[in-house]
Every structure is written in C-alpha cells, then in structure tokens.
Write a protein that holds these residues in place. Structure first.
Motif, PDB file in Angstrom:
ATOM      1  N   GLU A 130       0.836  -1.202   0.000  1.00 55.53           N
ATOM      2  CA  GLU A 130       0.000   0.000   0.000  1.00 55.53           C
ATOM      3  C   GLU A 130       0.873   1.255   0.000  1.00 55.53           C
ATOM      4  O   GLU A 130       0.543   2.260  -0.614  1.00 55.53           O
ATOM      5  CB  GLU A 130      -0.903   0.019   1.243  1.00 55.53           C
ATOM      6  N   VAL A 131       1.993   1.168   0.710  1.00 58.48           N
ATOM      7  CA  VAL A 131       2.919   2.301   0.815  1.00 58.48           C
ATOM      8  C   VAL A 131       3.784   2.421  -0.439  1.00 58.48           C
ATOM      9  O   VAL A 131       4.019   3.520  -0.953  1.00 58.48           O
ATOM     10  CB  VAL A 131       3.828   2.142   2.054  1.00 58.48           C
ATOM     11  N   ALA A 132       4.278   1.284  -0.901  1.00 58.24           N
ATOM     12  CA  ALA A 132       5.235   1.268  -2.017  1.00 58.24           C
ATOM     13  C   ALA A 132       4.889   0.117  -2.957  1.00 58.24           C
ATOM     14  O   ALA A 132       5.456  -0.981  -2.833  1.00 58.24           O
ATOM     15  CB  ALA A 132       6.651   1.129  -1.484  1.00 58.24           C
ATOM     16  N   PRO A 133       3.963   0.335  -3.886  1.00 53.04           N
ATOM     17  CA  PRO A 133       3.457  -0.754  -4.734  1.00 53.04           C
ATOM     18  C   PRO A 133       4.511  -1.417  -5.612  1.00 53.04           C
ATOM     19  O   PRO A 133       4.321  -2.561  -6.038  1.00 53.04           O
ATOM     20  CB  PRO A 133       2.401  -0.050  -5.604  1.00 53.04           C
ATOM     21  N   ASP A 134       5.613  -0.735  -5.888  1.00 51.92           N
ATOM     22  CA  ASP A 134       6.567  -1.257  -6.866  1.00 51.92           C
ATOM     23  C   ASP A 134       7.820  -1.882  -6.251  1.00 51.92           C
ATOM     24  O   ASP A 134       8.704  -2.331  -6.989  1.00 51.92           O
ATOM     25  CB  ASP A 134       6.998  -0.126  -7.823  1.00 51.92           C
ATOM     26  N   ILE A 135       7.915  -1.913  -4.923  1.00 53.24           N
ATOM     27  CA  ILE A 135       9.145  -2.468  -4.340  1.00 53.24           C
ATOM     28  C   ILE A 135       9.126  -3.994  -4.379  1.00 53.24           C
ATOM     29  O   ILE A 135       8.070  -4.625  -4.406  1.00 53.24           O
ATOM     30  CB  ILE A 135       9.367  -1.999  -2.882  1.00 53.24           C
ATOM     31  N   LYS A 136      10.326  -4.559  -4.379  1.00 45.57           N
ATOM     32  CA  LYS A 136      10.465  -6.010  -4.286  1.00 45.57           C
ATOM     33  C   LYS A 136      10.406  -6.407  -2.818  1.00 45.57           C
ATOM     34  O   LYS A 136      11.067  -5.798  -1.978  1.00 45.57           O
ATOM     35  CB  LYS A 136      11.792  -6.462  -4.894  1.00 45.57           C
ATOM     36  N   ILE A 137       9.604  -7.444  -2.518  1.00 47.98           N
ATOM     37  CA  ILE A 137       9.428  -7.868  -1.129  1.00 47.98           C
ATOM     38  C   ILE A 137       9.700  -9.359  -1.000  1.00 47.98           C
ATOM     39  O   ILE A 137       9.126 -10.176  -1.716  1.00 47.98           O
ATOM     40  CB  ILE A 137       8.003  -7.568  -0.614  1.00 47.98           C
ATOM     41  N   GLY A 138      10.584  -9.714  -0.074  1.00 44.98           N
ATOM     42  CA  GLY A 138      10.818 -11.108   0.259  1.00 44.98           C
ATOM     43  C   GLY A 138      10.494 -11.326   1.725  1.00 44.98           C
ATOM     44  O   GLY A 138      10.128 -10.396   2.436  1.00 44.98           O
ATOM     45  N   HIS A 139      10.596 -12.562   2.191  1.00 41.12           N
ATOM     46  CA  HIS A 139      10.335 -12.806   3.612  1.00 41.12           C
ATOM     47  C   HIS A 139      11.210 -13.948   4.124  1.00 41.12           C
ATOM     48  O   HIS A 139      11.742 -14.741   3.354  1.00 41.12           O
ATOM     49  CB  HIS A 139       8.856 -13.109   3.873  1.00 41.12           C
ATOM     50  N   ALA A 140      11.345 -13.968   5.441  1.00 39.31           N
ATOM     51  CA  ALA A 140      12.094 -15.033   6.118  1.00 39.31           C
ATOM     52  C   ALA A 140      11.335 -15.395   7.385  1.00 39.31           C
ATOM     53  O   ALA A 140      10.955 -14.517   8.160  1.00 39.31           O
ATOM     54  CB  ALA A 140      13.506 -14.570   6.454  1.00 39.31           C
ATOM     55  N   VAL A 141      11.100 -16.689   7.577  1.00 42.19           N
ATOM     56  CA  VAL A 141      10.423 -17.185   8.774  1.00 42.19           C
ATOM     57  C   VAL A 141      11.300 -18.255   9.401  1.00 42.19           C
ATOM     58  O   VAL A 141      11.804 -19.142   8.713  1.00 42.19           O
ATOM     59  CB  VAL A 141       9.038 -17.778   8.425  1.00 42.19           C
ATOM     60  N   ALA A 142      11.512 -18.153  10.720  1.00 36.16           N
ATOM     61  CA  ALA A 142      12.372 -19.120  11.401  1.00 36.16           C
ATOM     62  C   ALA A 142      11.714 -19.598  12.679  1.00 36.16           C
ATOM     63  O   ALA A 142      10.949 -18.866  13.318  1.00 36.16           O
ATOM     64  CB  ALA A 142      13.722 -18.486  11.721  1.00 36.16           C
ATOM     65  N   GLU A 143      12.015 -20.837  13.037  1.00 36.29           N
ATOM     66  CA  GLU A 143      11.601 -21.343  14.337  1.00 36.29           C
ATOM     67  C   GLU A 143      12.729 -21.076  15.313  1.00 36.29           C
ATOM     68  O   GLU A 143      13.884 -21.404  15.042  1.00 36.29           O
ATOM     69  CB  GLU A 143      11.324 -22.844  14.258  1.00 36.29           C
ATOM     70  N   GLY A 144      12.419 -20.437  16.436  1.00 37.86           N
ATOM     71  CA  GLY A 144      13.453 -20.151  17.424  1.00 37.86           C
ATOM     72  C   GLY A 144      13.467 -18.702  17.846  1.00 37.86           C
ATOM     73  O   GLY A 144      12.483 -17.974  17.673  1.00 37.86           O
ATOM     74  N   SER A 145      14.578 -18.268  18.386  1.00 40.70           N
ATOM     75  CA  SER A 145      14.711 -16.942  18.965  1.00 40.70           C
ATOM     76  C   SER A 145      14.717 -15.845  17.917  1.00 40.70           C
ATOM     77  O   SER A 145      15.480 -15.920  16.945  1.00 40.70           O
ATOM     78  CB  SER A 145      16.013 -16.861  19.770  1.00 40.70           C
ATOM     79  N   PRO A 146      13.891 -14.811  18.105  1.00 36.85           N
ATOM     80  CA  PRO A 146      13.951 -13.674  17.176  1.00 36.85           C
ATOM     81  C   PRO A 146      15.287 -12.938  17.274  1.00 36.85           C
ATOM     82  O   PRO A 146      15.732 -12.339  16.303  1.00 36.85           O
ATOM     83  CB  PRO A 146      12.783 -12.783  17.616  1.00 36.85           C
ATOM     84  N   ILE A 147      15.924 -12.998  18.443  1.00 35.85           N
ATOM     85  CA  ILE A 147      17.235 -12.353  18.595  1.00 35.85           C
ATOM     86  C   ILE A 147      18.229 -12.985  17.626  1.00 35.85           C
ATOM     87  O   ILE A 147      18.898 -12.289  16.852  1.00 35.85           O
ATOM     88  CB  ILE A 147      17.761 -12.493  20.038  1.00 35.85           C
ATOM     89  N   ASP A 148      18.331 -14.312  17.661  1.00 35.89           N
ATOM     90  CA  ASP A 148      19.273 -15.005  16.787  1.00 35.89           C
ATOM     91  C   ASP A 148      18.978 -14.708  15.327  1.00 35.89           C
ATOM     92  O   ASP A 148      19.889 -14.471  14.525  1.00 35.89           O
ATOM     93  CB  ASP A 148      19.211 -16.521  17.026  1.00 35.89           C
ATOM     94  N   MET A 149      17.708 -14.715  14.979  1.00 33.56           N
ATOM     95  CA  MET A 149      17.313 -14.497  13.583  1.00 33.56           C
ATOM     96  C   MET A 149      17.712 -13.100  13.107  1.00 33.56           C
ATOM     97  O   MET A 149      18.335 -12.925  12.054  1.00 33.56           O
ATOM     98  CB  MET A 149      15.800 -14.683  13.441  1.00 33.56           C
ATOM     99  N   LEU A 150      17.351 -12.093  13.891  1.00 31.96           N
ATOM    100  CA  LEU A 150      17.600 -10.716  13.470  1.00 31.96           C
ATOM    101  C   LEU A 150      19.087 -10.376  13.486  1.00 31.96           C
ATOM    102  O   LEU A 150      19.573  -9.655  12.607  1.00 31.96           O
ATOM    103  CB  LEU A 150      16.812  -9.745  14.353  1.00 31.96           C
ATOM    104  N   LEU A 151      19.819 -10.893  14.474  1.00 33.41           N
ATOM    105  CA  LEU A 151      21.258 -10.643  14.508  1.00 33.41           C
ATOM    106  C   LEU A 151      21.948 -11.300  13.315  1.00 33.41           C
ATOM    107  O   LEU A 151      22.861 -10.715  12.717  1.00 33.41           O
ATOM    108  CB  LEU A 151      21.871 -11.147  15.814  1.00 33.41           C
TER     109      LEU A 151
END
Length: 306
Positions: free
Chosen positions: A88-109
């Motif tokens: 809605e904010v930026a219709p033309d940007i490329k968007i990917g995603h990442a989903v992990a099981e476990g600590s969000p700290i480990d994932m984001l770091l």
C-alpha cells in the motif's frame, strides 16, 4: 581493512529488513521500512519467527507436528498481512520474507550481518512490543552488525513529518562519524534537510581559574571550537552529497533534550551507540531509554564497526 571485514562487505546485501509480529507497532514499522526501501530503491525483507509456548507441553515431551504447523501458518499469515501493508505504501518495491523457528534475537542478529538496516517496532513508553520485547530489543540494538531503526507505534508518517529533516547527533567520535554518514545517505535518498546537532555542557569546557567569572569572549571561543569540530565531521560528506542541505545546531544542553527538541517533525533521528560528549553508552542505561522513549520520530542506532 581486514580480510574478514572485506568479506563481510562483499556479502552485505543492500536491503531493508523489518521485524514482523502482527502488532500495531510492527505495522507502523513495516510502513516506515517500505517507504525507506522505496526511497533507497532497494528490496524489503519481512522477518518473523515463532517458538513453541512452554505451557503447551510438559518438559521432555515432544509437541505434535500439528502445533508447529499451526504456529508456522499463523506466522505466515502475519507476513502476508505485512506484505499488503508494505505494498500500500510502495506498490513497486520487491518484497521477500524469512520465517524461522526459534529466537527472534538469533534471527535478526544473523540477518543484520548482511543487511543495510534492521527496522523494529516499539510501543514507546510502555517498552518495546511483541517480537522486540525488552531483552530482544536490547540485544538486537546492542549487537546488530548494521544500523537498527526503532519505530514507535505513534510514529506514523504524517503530512507534517513526511518532508521533515533527518537529524543526527555529532560528538566527534569515530562512531559518530559513521552515524553521520548514514544520516547523509538517508537525507540524500529522501531529498531531506540534514540537521547536525552537537551538544556540550559547562563541565566539558576548561574554564578560567577559580574565582574568575566566565566571559562572553570565553564562550565565543568555545563556540568557535565546536563549530570547527562539527565542520571537520561534515566536510567530506558535504562534498560527497552536494544535494543535501545541511543545518548545524551547537548548544549548551544535555544530548537527550537537545536531540529530542531537534527531532520534532523529523523523518529520522540518527545516533551513534558509543562516543564522547554524552552519547557514550547511550543504549546501555537511562540515557538510552529516555531518548528511545522521548524521541518524537523514528530513531536509527549506529554501532561501531567491529
């Protein structure tokens, strides 16, 4: 530059990562991150994680696969909702995603090692929310390998702030220089004015001997010295980003108050996490909490290179 540092730079991907947990604060962060990715012309990556709640099973028991499937499904639903908000904010940007099981700290770091910035949501005075609750936010802000932007739930882009300046705290330290470089990048990408703030207090200045009053000439000399320090920090960056309009503020004040005041109506406040003259340890104690809670706009924290 060491071999390891060169390899890290080579591996770094020009991308904005945003933490997703489905909360209103996270949704505000997604909007800000999508807008930033659009203005920089780089992709956005939505990041979320899930863990099995301890109360759902006894210690030593293995939870049934159906529980993991449900958690993963719920997390992917939050990702889909975040993707719709971003588009809605930026219709033309490329968007990917990442989903992990476990600590969000480990994932984001881990993701911070190869990203341009990590963006996280915050509830403001009530503490950081959901995926970035308490120790999670502290760990990510304190240990991330790239700048971390903390977005308060009430920091939605408005007509008053969308053309506001980028504000940076400058104290002459190496990490402050690095923060200033990021501030110039953001100001350039946004077509925004850059406001460089340097603060000092009387105790940092060598005054005349005891029993002598401080003259106006003395303070004028101090002011001139501070102006020279600020220009030394800004000089090369002014040449590198000639389109960025720069305004400097030098004030006898505490950093939190001065930066909070300067950031009124700003698009972004940028600070270094370690430095001299009031910014040192900013994210380790009361000063950091005060600034994260009082800053009236999104706040980027830049750490020293390791």
């Amino acid at each position: 530059m060491s071999r390891e540092e060169r390899e890290n730079l080579e591996d770094r991907e020009d991308i904005v990562v945003v933490a997703v947990d489905g909360s209103p604060a996270s949704q505000t962060a997604v909007r800000w991150a999508a807008n930033t990715a659009m203005k920089r012309g780089i992709p956005l990556r939505l990041a979320s994680s899930y863990t099995m709640p301890q109360f759902l099973y006894a210690e030593g028991m293995v939870p049934p696969q159906e529980l993991f499937d449900d958690l993963q499904r719920e997390t992917l639903q939050k990702i889909d909702e975040a993707r719709e908000i971003a588009l809605e904010v930026a219709p033309d940007i490329k968007i990917g995603h990442a989903v992990a099981e476990g600590s969000p700290i480990d994932m984001l770091l881990e993701m911070s090692r190869n990203s341009t910035m990590v963006v996280m949501g915050s509830r403001g005075l009530g503490g950081l929310s959901g995926m970035v609750l308490g120790s999670v936010s502290g760990a990510v802000v304190s240990h991330a390998s790239c700048p971390v932007v903390v977005i308060r739930e009430d920091s939605n882009v408005t007509d008053e702030t969308k053309y506001g300046p980028v504000v940076v705290g400058v104290d002459g330290s190496e990490v402050s220089q690095r923060a200033t470089e990021y501030a110039f990048e953001e100001a350039n990408a946004r077509g925004a004015e850059l406001v460089a703030v340097h603060t000092w207090i009387d105790t940092q200045v060598q005054a005349p001997g005891a029993g002598f009053s401080v003259s106006d000439d003395h303070w004028a000399a101090v002011q001139k010295e501070k102006e020279a320090l600020l220009e030394e920090t800004l000089g090369e960056l002014r040449e590198k980003y000639p389109n960025v309009q720069v305004r400097t503020v030098i004030t006898r004040d505490r950093p939190v108050r001065a930066l909070t005041e300067a950031a009124e109506g700003a698009q972004l406040l940028v600070t270094g996490s370690h430095g001299r003259g009031g910014f040192k340890g900013m994210l380790l104690g009361s000063t950091s909490r005060a600034l994260l809670q009082s800053a009236p706009c999104p706040m980027m924290v830049v750490r020293p290179e390791e």
